[in-house]
Design an enzyme around this catalytic site. Sequence first.
Site, short mmCIF file in Angstrom:
data_model
loop_
_atom_site.label_atom_id
_atom_site.label_comp_id
_atom_site.label_asym_id
_atom_site.label_seq_id
_atom_site.Cartn_x
_atom_site.Cartn_y
_atom_site.Cartn_z
N GLU A 28 -0.17 11.66 -6.71
CA GLU A 28 -0.16 11.84 -5.26
C GLU A 28 1.17 12.41 -4.80
O GLU A 28 2.19 12.33 -5.51
CB GLU A 28 -0.42 10.52 -4.55
CG GLU A 28 0.68 9.48 -4.77
CD GLU A 28 0.55 8.28 -3.86
OE1 GLU A 28 0.76 8.45 -2.65
OE2 GLU A 28 0.25 7.18 -4.37
N VAL A 109 -3.63 8.06 -1.53
CA VAL A 109 -4.49 7.65 -2.65
C VAL A 109 -5.91 8.15 -2.43
O VAL A 109 -6.55 8.71 -3.34
CB VAL A 109 -4.48 6.12 -2.81
CG1 VAL A 109 -5.58 5.66 -3.77
CG2 VAL A 109 -3.12 5.64 -3.31
N ALA A 144 -8.50 3.64 4.11
CA ALA A 144 -9.57 4.53 3.67
C ALA A 144 -9.62 4.64 2.15
O ALA A 144 -10.61 5.13 1.60
CB ALA A 144 -9.38 5.92 4.28
N ASP A 145 -8.57 4.17 1.46
CA ASP A 145 -8.59 4.18 0.00
C ASP A 145 -9.83 3.48 -0.53
O ASP A 145 -10.45 3.93 -1.51
CB ASP A 145 -7.36 3.45 -0.58
CG ASP A 145 -6.04 4.15 -0.27
OD1 ASP A 145 -6.07 5.26 0.30
OD2 ASP A 145 -4.99 3.57 -0.59
N LYS A 162 -0.02 -4.07 -2.40
CA LYS A 162 1.18 -4.78 -1.96
C LYS A 162 0.81 -6.13 -1.37
O LYS A 162 -0.19 -6.27 -0.68
CB LYS A 162 1.95 -3.93 -0.93
CG LYS A 162 2.55 -2.67 -1.53
CD LYS A 162 3.35 -1.91 -0.50
CE LYS A 162 4.00 -0.68 -1.12
NZ LYS A 162 3.03 0.36 -1.51
#
Length: 307
Positions: A28, A109, A144-145, A162
């Site tokens: 990314e 991502v 939205a990942d 995280k």
Amino acid sequence: MIVTDVNIQLGAEVKAALATGQPVVALESTIVSHGLPRPDNLRVAREIEQVVRDNGAVPATIGMVGGRLVAGLDDEALTRLAVGENVAKLSVRDLAVAAALGVDGATTVASTSAIAAAAGIGVFATGGLGGVHREAAQTFDESADLTTLSQTPIVVVCAGVKSILDVGATLERLETLGVAVAGYRTDRFPGFFIRDSGFGVDWRVDTPEQIAAAMRAQRDQGVHRGALVVANPLPQDEQLDQDLHDRTLAEGLAIVERDGVTGKRVTPVLLSHFHAATQGRSLAVNVRIILRNAALAAQIAVAAGSQ
């Protein structure tokens, strides 16, 4: 560079690798443009690509340059995204409008996964996934990942999510969305800065070859179209000190509540607090994570190519 039939430009090295069946790893660009401070961001981006090369694969850093999607940014384009003042942060929903406006953009991502899969790249290395935010019951704030990975057949090597997010809710959403999660040499789901978020995983894989076999099985079965998330924790001696992590997280959550921070503002406030309160140690952990994930992703791509 050339334009593919899905209107994605391929860097010359990536084009040649895909044409000849060489292993390729997607990377990314958001970590370059928005995730790391300057001037370290460009140096680390180059280090990530070199780690992929050192482990036998071709790096394909993905981004948007002047409205054009590129898989395999050359060094000039990588530098442009690293130093640019107005580089947009692009999720999947943003790609068409950004292209129409001719902007420079860094892919998240979600968008990196979607672009990589469309370009024929099967393995992607990142730091950590986005997820369900702690206050999502009130704000409906969810990355939205998660939904993108439910529709994208790609292996994503990450260090979990995280710990500032709602880890348990994120794992529940991944299950609901049909995204497979496997721990790499662990039965525990990592919490990015720390190797154990407090939650387990249903599957454990111990070698790149096992992950490559899962990729092949998914392709052969033709049933599941979602991603395989490979959660790769840091070694115990490389994670952020557990007590420091827990104290810093508690302080950050208290600051967020005190100042009435909500929605999309929560994550940057908490990450900024982590950086300041740990005197940069959380940033050093972040870099170690992406380098290790890049190495593992390259090993998986190599294994997939040899099967």
